[in-house]
Design a protein around this motif. Structure first.
Motif, PDB file in Angstrom:
ATOM      1  N   ILE A   1       9.030  15.308   5.022  1.00 55.76           N
ATOM      2  CA  ILE A   1       8.515  15.441   3.661  1.00 55.76           C
ATOM      3  C   ILE A   1       9.521  16.152   2.768  1.00 55.76           C
ATOM      4  CG2 ILE A   1       6.581  16.229   2.250  1.00 55.76           C
ATOM      5  CD1 ILE A   1       5.860  14.233   4.524  1.00 55.76           C
ATOM      6  N   HIS A   2       9.915  17.359   3.176  1.00 58.51           N
ATOM      7  CA  HIS A   2      10.680  18.232   2.297  1.00 58.51           C
ATOM      8  C   HIS A   2      12.132  17.789   2.113  1.00 58.51           C
ATOM      9  CE1 HIS A   2       7.229  20.818   2.155  1.00 58.51           C
ATOM     10  NE2 HIS A   2       7.234  20.991   3.467  1.00 58.51           N
ATOM     11  N   GLN A   3      12.668  17.035   3.069  1.00 55.85           N
ATOM     12  CA  GLN A   3      14.018  16.498   2.904  1.00 55.85           C
ATOM     13  C   GLN A   3      14.030  14.974   2.953  1.00 55.85           C
ATOM     14  OE1 GLN A   3      17.347  18.562   4.782  1.00 55.85           O
ATOM     15  NE2 GLN A   3      15.937  20.059   5.651  1.00 55.85           N
ATOM     16  N   GLY A   4      12.832  14.394   2.814  1.00 56.17           N
ATOM     17  CA  GLY A   4      12.738  12.945   2.891  1.00 56.17           C
ATOM     18  C   GLY A   4      11.922  12.355   1.763  1.00 56.17           C
ATOM     19  N   ALA A   5      10.666  12.022   2.054  1.00 54.90           N
ATOM     20  CA  ALA A   5       9.825  11.322   1.091  1.00 54.90           C
ATOM     21  C   ALA A   5       9.501  12.146  -0.143  1.00 54.90           C
ATOM     22  CB  ALA A   5       8.527  10.875   1.762  1.00 54.90           C
ATOM     23  N   GLY A   6       9.489  13.477  -0.018  1.00 54.41           N
ATOM     24  CA  GLY A   6       9.228  14.336  -1.169  1.00 54.41           C
ATOM     25  C   GLY A   6       7.797  14.806  -1.267  1.00 54.41           C
ATOM     26  N   THR A   7       6.844  13.907  -1.008  1.00 53.64           N
ATOM     27  CA  THR A   7       5.431  14.276  -1.011  1.00 53.64           C
ATOM     28  C   THR A   7       4.751  13.641   0.192  1.00 53.64           C
ATOM     29  OG1 THR A   7       4.637  12.376  -2.290  1.00 53.64           O
ATOM     30  CG2 THR A   7       5.419  14.319  -3.533  1.00 53.64           C
ATOM     31  N   LEU A   8       3.645  14.243   0.587  1.00 55.10           N
ATOM     32  CA  LEU A   8       2.897  13.712   1.718  1.00 55.10           C
ATOM     33  C   LEU A   8       2.368  12.314   1.409  1.00 55.10           C
ATOM     34  CD1 LEU A   8       1.805  14.810   4.538  1.00 55.10           C
ATOM     35  CD2 LEU A   8      -0.385  14.973   3.368  1.00 55.10           C
ATOM     36  N   THR A   9       1.909  12.101   0.195  1.00 51.09           N
ATOM     37  CA  THR A   9       1.372  10.798  -0.175  1.00 51.09           C
ATOM     38  C   THR A   9       2.452   9.716  -0.106  1.00 51.09           C
ATOM     39  OG1 THR A   9      -0.323  11.779  -1.589  1.00 51.09           O
ATOM     40  CG2 THR A   9       0.248   9.473  -1.996  1.00 51.09           C
TER      41      THR A   9
ATOM     42  N   THR B   1      -4.463   1.446   5.947  1.00 50.96           N
ATOM     43  CA  THR B   1      -4.656   1.792   4.541  1.00 50.96           C
ATOM     44  C   THR B   1      -4.090   3.175   4.279  1.00 50.96           C
ATOM     45  OG1 THR B   1      -6.802   2.875   4.890  1.00 50.96           O
ATOM     46  CG2 THR B   1      -6.810   0.476   4.515  1.00 50.96           C
ATOM     47  N   LEU B   2      -3.913   3.502   3.008  1.00 53.95           N
ATOM     48  CA  LEU B   2      -3.428   4.839   2.652  1.00 53.95           C
ATOM     49  C   LEU B   2      -4.431   5.899   3.070  1.00 53.95           C
ATOM     50  CD1 LEU B   2      -1.287   6.597   1.290  1.00 53.95           C
ATOM     51  CD2 LEU B   2      -2.460   6.209  -0.895  1.00 53.95           C
ATOM     52  N   ALA B   3      -5.704   5.604   2.957  1.00 51.24           N
ATOM     53  CA  ALA B   3      -6.727   6.566   3.365  1.00 51.24           C
ATOM     54  C   ALA B   3      -6.616   6.879   4.854  1.00 51.24           C
ATOM     55  CB  ALA B   3      -8.117   6.031   3.039  1.00 51.24           C
TER      56      ALA B   3
END
Length: 262
Positions: free
Chosen positions: A237-245, A218-220
Motif C-alpha cells: 500500500i504505502h510504496q505501491g498502490a497508495g490506498t487500500l481501495t 467484487t471490490l466488496a
C-alpha cells in the motif's frame, strides 16, 4: 549432482547442488545450476505427494547478481524461525495491523489514512472461499509456466509439506524488515491456501509470488482481503498502490498475488 534428500532424485533433474545456510550447514534445499527447464516445475509439483519435495521457482536479488542471493550466498537460516504451528494466523495479522503503543496520534492518522475505509482496530479475517478440488494445483502450475516464459528462474526443491512450510525449512528471510520470524509469514500463507487455494510458486530475495484458485469477484469481497495483504506486507500500500481501495481493485479476479518487502 549433490543431492541432500534420502529419496531417489527424478531422472529429469538438471545439474544442481545442495544449498548451505549461513553457518555452513547443509539445508533441505536443492537448487538447479541453470534456469529450470520448461514443464519440470509442474512435473515435480504433481509428484509432491509421493516425493515430499516441494518445488519452488527461485530468483536472485537482481539479474546481474553473481552470488544468486540469497540462495547461494549463505544468507539462509532456518534456526531464526519458530514453528508455524505455534501461530494463529488471525492473531498474527491483527498484531501486524494494529498500531504499536509508541505510535504518536498524528502518525497514526497518517498511517491509516491510506487504509480507509478501515481504521486502527483489526476488522477480522476475510470470509473463506469455496475452493474446488484440484483448482489450487491447476492455478499453481499455470502460474509457474507463465513465470518461466518471461524470466529466468532456477528450480528449487525443499523437503516440506507445502510452499509455506518450504520457506521456513530453507530459512528464507525476505520479509526480515517487517518480521524476522518467517514462521509467522508461513502461518498466514498456509491459511490463505486453505481459504483461497493460494500456493507459493516463486521466491526472490525479498519477493514472493502466489497463485490463487479463488480470488475475490467484487471490490466488496476484495477489501477485507486487502486488509490481510496490507498487514502482511504494508509496502503493497504505502510504496505501491497508495490506498487500500486501489490495491483491493487489483485483487478482483486476479489469480496471481505478488508481494515485495523493502
Amino acid at each position: 549432482m549433490t543431492w541432500p534428500f534420502d529419496v531417489v532424485p527424478p531422472a529429469s533433474l538438471p545439474p544442481g547442488r545442495s544449498v548451505v545456510g549461513d553457518d555452513g550447514r547443509p539445508l533441505p534445499l536443492w537448487i538447479s545450476d541453470a534456469p529450470a527447464p520448461a514443464g519440470l516445475w509442474e512435473q515435480l509439483h504433481r509428484a509432491h505427494a509421493q516425493s515430499g519435495l516441494w518445488p519452488l521457482l527461485l530468483s536472485p536479488l537482481s539479474d546481474a547478481d553473481p552470488d544468486f542471493r540469497p540462495w547461494l550466498s549463505g544468507e539462509l537460516d532456518p534456526d531464526r524461525a519458530s514453528d508455524p504451528a505455534e501461530h494463529d494466523p488471525a492473531a498474527v495479522l491483527r498484531a501486524w495491523w494494529e498500531p504499536g503503543e509508541d505510535l504518536e496520534p498524528e502518525d497514526m492518522d497518517e498511517e491509516f489514512e491510506a487504509l480507509a475505509p478501515y481504521g486502527a482496530a483489526w476488522p477480522g479475517l476475510a470470509p473463506a472461499a469455496t475452493v474446488p478440488d484440484g483448482a489450487a494445483d491447476a492455478e499453481a502450475r499455470g502460474l509457474a509456466g507463465a513465470l518461466q516464459s518471461v524470466k529466468d528462474v532456477r528450480l528449487g526443491l525443499v523437503r516440506a509439506a507445502g510452499g509455506a512450510e518450504a520457506l521456513v525449512a530453507c530459512g528464507w528471510s525476505g520479509p526480515l524488515n517487517h518480521d524476522n520470524d518467517i514462521a509467522k509469514i508461513a502461518a498466514v500463507l498456509a491459511d490463505w491456501e486453505r481459504r483461497f487455494g493460494a500456493q507459493v510458486v516463486e521466491v526472490g530475495f525479498d519477493t514472493l509470488q502466489l497463485s490463487v484458485a479463488v480470488p475475490p469477484a467484487t471490490l466488496a469481497e476484495a477489501l477485507p482481503l486487502a486488509v490481510e495483504h496490507a498487514a502482511l506486507c504494508p509496502d503493497q500500500i504505502h510504496q505501491g498502490a497508495g490506498t487500500l481501495t486501489a490495491y483491493a481493485e487489483q485483487l478482483v479476479g486476479s489469480h496471481h498475488w505478488f508481494f515485495w518487502w523493502d
